[in-house]
Design a protein around this motif. Structure first.
Motif, PDB file in Angstrom:
ATOM      1  N   LEU A  92       0.844  -1.182   0.000  1.00  0.00           N
ATOM      2  CA  LEU A  92       0.000   0.000   0.000  1.00  0.00           C
ATOM      3  C   LEU A  92       0.889   1.245   0.000  1.00  0.00           C
ATOM      4  O   LEU A  92       1.819   1.349   0.790  1.00  0.00           O
ATOM      5  N   GLN A  93       0.615   2.170  -0.904  1.00  0.00           N
ATOM      6  CA  GLN A  93       1.390   3.401  -0.993  1.00  0.00           C
ATOM      7  C   GLN A  93       0.798   4.451  -0.058  1.00  0.00           C
ATOM      8  O   GLN A  93      -0.392   4.395   0.268  1.00  0.00           O
ATOM      9  N   PRO A  94       1.600   5.411   0.373  1.00  0.00           N
ATOM     10  CA  PRO A  94       1.093   6.447   1.295  1.00  0.00           C
ATOM     11  C   PRO A  94      -0.108   7.201   0.725  1.00  0.00           C
ATOM     12  O   PRO A  94      -0.956   7.695   1.459  1.00  0.00           O
ATOM     13  N   ASN A  95      -0.165   7.296  -0.599  1.00  0.00           N
ATOM     14  CA  ASN A  95      -1.273   8.049  -1.207  1.00  0.00           C
ATOM     15  C   ASN A  95      -2.544   7.213  -1.346  1.00  0.00           C
ATOM     16  O   ASN A  95      -3.516   7.658  -1.950  1.00  0.00           O
ATOM     17  N   GLY A  96      -2.535   6.003  -0.839  1.00  0.00           N
ATOM     18  CA  GLY A  96      -3.751   5.186  -0.884  1.00  0.00           C
ATOM     19  C   GLY A  96      -3.831   4.270  -2.085  1.00  0.00           C
ATOM     20  O   GLY A  96      -4.826   3.581  -2.286  1.00  0.00           O
ATOM     21  N   ALA A  97      -2.783   4.256  -2.902  1.00  0.00           N
ATOM     22  CA  ALA A  97      -2.800   3.353  -4.058  1.00  0.00           C
ATOM     23  C   ALA A  97      -2.241   1.994  -3.647  1.00  0.00           C
ATOM     24  O   ALA A  97      -1.342   1.904  -2.820  1.00  0.00           O
ATOM     25  N   LEU A  98      -2.811   0.960  -4.227  1.00  0.00           N
ATOM     26  CA  LEU A  98      -2.274  -0.380  -4.013  1.00  0.00           C
ATOM     27  C   LEU A  98      -1.265  -0.633  -5.133  1.00  0.00           C
ATOM     28  O   LEU A  98      -1.607  -0.570  -6.313  1.00  0.00           O
ATOM     29  N   ARG A  99      -0.022  -0.864  -4.752  1.00  0.00           N
ATOM     30  CA  ARG A  99       1.028  -1.038  -5.759  1.00  0.00           C
ATOM     31  C   ARG A  99       1.349  -2.509  -5.974  1.00  0.00           C
ATOM     32  O   ARG A  99       1.571  -3.255  -5.024  1.00  0.00           O
ATOM     33  N   LEU A 100       1.341  -2.917  -7.232  1.00  0.00           N
ATOM     34  CA  LEU A 100       1.730  -4.278  -7.596  1.00  0.00           C
ATOM     35  C   LEU A 100       3.045  -4.196  -8.354  1.00  0.00           C
ATOM     36  O   LEU A 100       3.197  -3.362  -9.249  1.00  0.00           O
ATOM     37  N   VAL A 101       3.967  -5.031  -7.979  1.00  0.00           N
ATOM     38  CA  VAL A 101       5.270  -5.040  -8.650  1.00  0.00           C
ATOM     39  C   VAL A 101       5.533  -6.431  -9.213  1.00  0.00           C
ATOM     40  O   VAL A 101       5.520  -7.422  -8.482  1.00  0.00           O
TER      41      VAL A 101
END
Ligand SMILES: [Zn+2]
Length: 404
Positions: A92-101
């Motif tokens: 989870l990114q600080p801006n509320g986005a869910l990050r997939l790598v």
């Protein structure tokens, strides 16, 4: 066309600014990964649509996808890496986005396609196409750098397949009770599957179940998926039980090419009145003029594509008319997406009705439509597609041969 949003390194550092309201949180409930050598597809089941941003990182190669306002659903399990996709991570990114790598062993090219999921849910397909040679797993990582991926190189051609009718609207019904909506769905599925097997092409469908969609909704699917071509599938019906054969229609701005075409268009357009949908929209005169201009170009493309499909059909099923017909079908009115409507056969001929129920005949029709579409795109590939690259390579070879 698939639009891509790439971050610059600065934007990456700055992060995303838009934080969606809590009420709009989308959940990622499933993530599966499949790979077929050159290509890997991650399939995401989400509870709704959300904005997605993506970019590429190298050393090691990674595809990074940020889903705004998204949370991992309870019970979500990340798949293990497979093939050249070595690992999948999430955070989870600080801006509320869910990050997939997605960590890969080779440079790749990513495309996103949104599809309709169950109920109000959405499916997001992340298609990763391998573009570079494999890098050893233990290669020394260099300082992280981002690069702007080349715009749209070698992307897939997208074809939206539209099985006519569905749900409360059965379409035409044959003497033996065969409903048009079921025949069009069967042929549409076969066509979509055939398209998906072709490298450089991908199908999306307006419906993949027995549901009712308005004609406008069908057009909207094509626009949403950035389709390069829209193919609507139908079965014709006429009082005469001895008329058989396929016909291919495109949009006409200046009335139908004949009376039969007008009657047919009226009937296919009438389905929206079934569900009480108002078709009339107010249009500004200038807007209409501009729309007609782009529509004229689109119709020209539609005509070439429709001729190729009609020609391909002619080789494998009975064809009723040797020319592409034109009529004012609402479903063909996308101003920028070349569109055609294939009346595959006549339900009013009982022998044809029985054939239309048979998987072998449905497959023959689907294969013929596919061959026509394939022929069209080989000659007229949209810029930036794999087909365009291949055509350029063919021409270069041809020129080289001529010169020497
Ligand atoms: Zn129909």
């Amino acid at each position: 066309m698939i639009r891509k949003v790439f971050y610059t390194f600065l934007a990456l550092l700055g992060g995303l600014t838009a934080v969606p309201a809590l009420a709009n949180i989308v959940h990622l409930n499933q993530l599966s990964l499949a790979d077929s050598g050159q290509r890997a597809t991650a399939r995401l089941a989400l509870t709704g649509f959300t904005r997605a941003r993506y970019f590429h990182l190298s050393h090691p190669d990674r595809e990074v996808v940020d889903l705004l306002g998204t949370r991992a659903g309870a019970g979500l399990r990340l798949p293990h890496g497979r093939g050249w996709v070595r690992a999948v991570r999430m955070g989870l990114q600080p801006n509320g986005a869910l990050r997939l790598v997605f960590t890969t062993s080779a440079a790749s090219h990513l495309q996103l396609v949104w599809l309709r999921g169950r109920g109000t849910g959405r499916e997001l397909l992340l298609e990763m196409r391998r573009t570079g040679a494999s890098v050893a797993a233990n290669a020394r990582p260099l300082p992280v750098a981002t690069r702007l991926a080349p715009a749209d190189d070698g992307r897939d051609i997208i074809i939206t397949v539209d099985p006519g009718h569905g749900g409360i609207d059965p379409g035409t019904i044959g003497r033996y009770g065969t409903e048009e909506k079921n025949v069009t769905l069967a042929i549409g599925r076969l066509l979509a599957r055939r398209i998906d097997r072709q490298r450089g092409m991908r199908a999306t469908m307006t419906r993949d179940s027995d549901v009712y969609l308005t004609l406008r909704e069908r057009m909207r699917v094509a626009r949403r998926d950035h389709a390069d071509l829209f193919v609507s599938i139908h079965v014709n019906d006429v009082g005469d039980p001895y008329i058989k054969g396929a016909q291919v229609y495109i949009l006409s701005l200046h009335g139908a090419s004949n009376e039969a075409a007008r009657i047919l268009a009226d009937r296919e357009n009438a389905v929206d009145q079934l569900a009480g949908v108002k078709l009339r929209g107010k249009s500004h005169t200038l807007a209409t003029v501009l729309l007609n201009l782009s529509q004229t170009t689109t119709i020209a493309h539609s005509m070439v594509a429709a001729r190729d499909v009609l020609h391909a059909l002619d080789g494998s099923v009975p064809v009723n008319r040797q020319n592409v017909q034109q009529a004012a079908f609402v479903v063909l009115k996308s101003p920028t997406i070349p569109s055609m409507l294939v009346e595959t056969d006549y339900m009013s001929d009982p022998t044809e009705e029985l054939k239309l129920r048979q998987p072998w005949y449905q497959k023959r029709i689907a294969d013929a439509i596919f061959q026509g579409v394939l022929g069209y795109f080989r000659q007229h590939p949209p810029a930036g597609t794999l087909f365009a690259e291949q055509r350029a390579a063919r021409l270069r070879t041809l020129v080289a041969r001529t010169v020497h």
